[in-house]
Design an enzyme around this catalytic site. Sequence first.
Site, mmCIF file in Angstrom:
data_model
loop_
_atom_site.group_PDB
_atom_site.id
_atom_site.type_symbol
_atom_site.label_atom_id
_atom_site.label_comp_id
_atom_site.label_asym_id
_atom_site.label_seq_id
_atom_site.Cartn_x
_atom_site.Cartn_y
_atom_site.Cartn_z
ATOM 1 N N LYS A 1 1.585 -2.903 0.057
ATOM 2 C CA LYS A 1 2.109 -1.685 -0.567
ATOM 3 C C LYS A 1 2.676 -1.974 -1.965
ATOM 4 C CE LYS A 1 1.126 1.263 2.698
ATOM 5 N NZ LYS A 1 -0.075 0.594 3.232
HETATM 6 C C1 LIG Z 1 -1.171 6.351 5.001
HETATM 7 C C2 LIG Z 1 -0.418 5.341 5.792
HETATM 8 N N1 LIG Z 1 0.528 5.752 6.645
HETATM 9 C C3 LIG Z 1 1.252 4.899 7.373
HETATM 10 C C4 LIG Z 1 1.050 3.548 7.299
HETATM 11 C C5 LIG Z 1 1.825 2.647 8.193
HETATM 12 O O1 LIG Z 1 2.699 1.839 7.513
HETATM 13 P P1 LIG Z 1 3.400 0.625 8.273
HETATM 14 O O2 LIG Z 1 2.403 -0.475 8.339
HETATM 15 O O3 LIG Z 1 4.573 0.302 7.403
HETATM 16 O O4 LIG Z 1 3.806 1.115 9.617
HETATM 17 C C6 LIG Z 1 0.100 3.054 6.417
HETATM 18 C C7 LIG Z 1 -0.078 1.606 6.350
HETATM 19 O O5 LIG Z 1 -0.740 0.917 5.792
HETATM 20 C C8 LIG Z 1 -0.671 3.965 5.660
HETATM 21 O O6 LIG Z 1 -1.636 3.540 4.834
#
Ligand SMILES: Cc1ncc(COP(=O)(O)O)c(C=O)c1O
Length: 377
Positions: free
Chosen positions: A181
């Site tokens: 990210k």
């Molecule tokens: C659009 C979107 N939502 C949610 C997430 C979930 O994030 P996390 O891995 O921090 O739970 C991601 C992760 O890559 C994502 O691309």
Amino acid sequence: MKVEFYKHSISQADIDNAVKVLNSPFLTTGETVAEFEAKFSRYLGCRHAVGVTSCTAAMQLALLALGIGPGDEVITTPMTFIASANAVLHAGATPVFVDVERETGNIDANLIQGAVNDKTKAIIPVHLYGQLCDMKRIKGIADKHHLAIIEDAAHAVEAVRDGVKPGGLSDAACFSFYATKNITSGEGGAVSTNSEEIADTLRKLRLHGMSKGAADRYTKRYEHYDMELLGWKYNMDNIQAALLLNQIDNIERNLARREEICKTYEQAFHGVPGVTCMKVLPGSRSARHLFTILVPPDKRDTVLGRLQDKGIGVAVNFRALHLMSYYRQHYGYKRGTFPVAEEIGDSTITLPLYPKLTAEEISYVIEGVKHACADCG
Ligand SMILES: Cc1ncc(COP(=O)(O)O)c(C=O)c1O
């Protein structure tokens, strides 16, 4: 030549901050998390931020804090990472998908109304690749039907659209600090909200519903804690917060560099037969998290293979989520249900995008794409 799909921008100052925490006696949720939460909420222009372990956890807890659970439906998009819908299932509710806009890949606000029924309790708009959904329209629909809005802003920390930032028109916005990210602590997440009540509930839900966290017990004389509600174990720790603290200071500079790279890609691919870029709309500042191209669906996997053969790191963000085996088996989704999401999901390729990309690497990616797509027109 090898071009990595992603390189993080963690600096020596970030590492020094983490080492400072590691050399202190207190590693879990404490002052550094509070410092990060204050700085992050200032950046977003919202009243509260609550640090958690992932965006998935953030969305689950936000749903629970808003009282959404079994028997409830939550409208979201099939053009997203599985986390957006899985979090709804984790909260005990049912995700209901509506199709997306072809130009942006974001949820099509025109279709939301048609999916609302008596069970609908919330909407989770996902700001795909860093561009905000049409939050003003979504807010209008939510208000009309008394629905909550929880934003999946995993891609969109820096986004602004028509003067609105993530969290500006919603009950809560959820962020990811996962390894790839725009700012990262390897794993991590946060919820922002302007509601004191939601923030208080989130602080309890992230730590077993306890009335006092470890920091309360550590900094004062021992006090007994109570368990006020059933929570989870999703609290961000001081090491993650220390890594993130200074990244907020560099967020605008890094966005400017990614914007430059995206513009270079867009100019280079303009007019290349068979290659299309997604659109950033007028009035919208994208957080430029992911740069994707669309190629003919019957060529996509071949092009993916050719790019990897040249040492170019690629990804697919995302194949339409309703077509994953679990969703097909449990909810009976079939091909053809959400044609636009399916078209994007079958055609999309994500290219490297991060501030450390060199001019030479960018040219190599561009030439690589043109070469790999020579028979796509
Ligand atoms: C659009 C979107 N939502 C949610 C997430 C979930 O994030 P996390 O891995 O921090 O739970 C991601 C992760 O890559 C994502 O691309």
